[in-house]
Design a protein around this motif. Structure first.
Motif: not given
Length: 239
Positions: A146-155
Motif C-alpha cells: 500500500l502507499p502506507l508501506h512506502r510512507a513507512a519505508a521513508i519514515g
C-alpha cells in the motif's frame, strides 16, 4: 542512432526542453504529432509532465481529443509522472490533468497508482490532492504494498498520518513478504515512524513470512533500543 530519429521525435525533444513555441508550431503543421509515440511509447505529454513543463502540458491538454489517461510502455499516465516529481513540483500539472478528468485510480504495469508514486517521493501536498480527488490509499501494488508501506519505508510520519486518517488506509496490511508498515519502518531504521505506527494500532505480534516480528528487523542496536525504550515510556509492550 538513425539520423531521422531526432527529426521524427522533434516534438518529444521540444516537450522535454520546454520549447513551447516549437511544440506549438510542430502541432500547427501536423496536429497528429500530439499522439505520436516514441520508442518508450511516450507521447509528448508524458515528457512535458516528466520535465515539469506546465505551459506545454497546457498546450497539449487544450487540444481536442486530448486523452489525459494515455499510458507509456510502463503503464504510467501523465498524472503518475507528475505525482512522482520531486518536492511536489508536479502539483500544478496534476491540478490541470484533474480538470481534464484524469482517472486518479489508474494503475501502472506494476500495480501502483499515483498515490504510491507521490508517497515514495514524500510529496505531502500531492498526496492530499490525490486523496481529495478520491485516489484510493487501499490499493496494493504487485508487491502487495500500500502507499502506507512506502510512507513507512521513508519514515514520513506526516504522510502516514494523512494516509491513515484521510485515506482510511489499513494499518496492519501485509505485503507479499508478510511485512506490515511497521516492519518496513523498523527495517529502514525509522524509530519515530515505528512508534507512530504502534500508537496508531499496529499489531506488534504480527510475524512476516520468515516468522520475524517487526522489532527483529531493526538494522542495529541503537535503533532497536531507541524503539524499545520509547515504546516502554509510552506503555507499549513489545513481544
Amino acid at each position: 542512432m538513425d539520423p531521422n530519429h531526432s527529426e521524427k521525435f522533434a516534438i518529444h525533444e521540444a516537450a522535454r526542453e520546454g520549447k513551447t513555441a516549437v511544440v506549438e508550431s510542430l502541432l500547427n503543421a501536423n496536429p497528429k504529432l500530439a499522439s505520436l509515440k516514441d520508442d518508450d511509447e511516450r507521447l509528448p505529454i508524458h515528457w512535458a509532465a516528466a520535465y515539469n513543463r506546465l505551459p506545454i502540458v497546457e498546450l497539449l491538454a487544450s487540444r481536442k481529443n486530448f486523452d489525459p489517461d494515455v499510458t507509456d510502455s510502463s503503464g504510467w499516465t501523465p498524472l503518475m509522472i507528475a505525482a512522482s516529481l520531486k518536492n511536489a513540483e508536479g502539483d500544478a500539472i496534476i491540478e490541470l490533468l484533474l480538470r481534464k478528468d484524469a482517472d486518479v485510480n489508474m494503475k501502472s504495469s506494476t500495480g501502483q497508482n499515483a498515490l504510491h508514486f507521490a508517497t515514495s517521493k514524500g510529496n505531502i501536498s500531492t498526496v492530499r490532492t490525490l486523496l481529495a480527488n478520491k485516489c484510493s490509499a487501499r490499493v496494493k501494488d504487485k508487491r502487495g504494498q500500500l502507499p502506507l508501506h512506502r510512507a513507512a519505508a521513508i519514515g514520513s510520519v506526516p504522510l502516514m498520518k494523512i494516509l491513515l486518517e484521510e485515506g482510511k488506509s489499513p494499518v496492519n496490511a501485509t505485503d507479499n513478504d508478510g511485512l506490515t508498515a511497521l516492519h518496513h519502518a523498523i527495517a529502514e531504521g525509522h524509530g519515530d515512524a515505528a512508534i507512530f505506527l504502534m500508537k496508531a494500532g499496529a499489531e506488534l505480534d504480527k510475524r512476516d513470512n520468515e516468522g520475524r516480528y517487526a522489532i527483529e528487523l531493526a538494522p542495529d542496536k541503537k535503533v532497536r533500543s531507541y524503539i524499545i525504550q520509547t515504546a516502554e515510556r509510552e506503555g507499549i509492550e513489545l513481544p
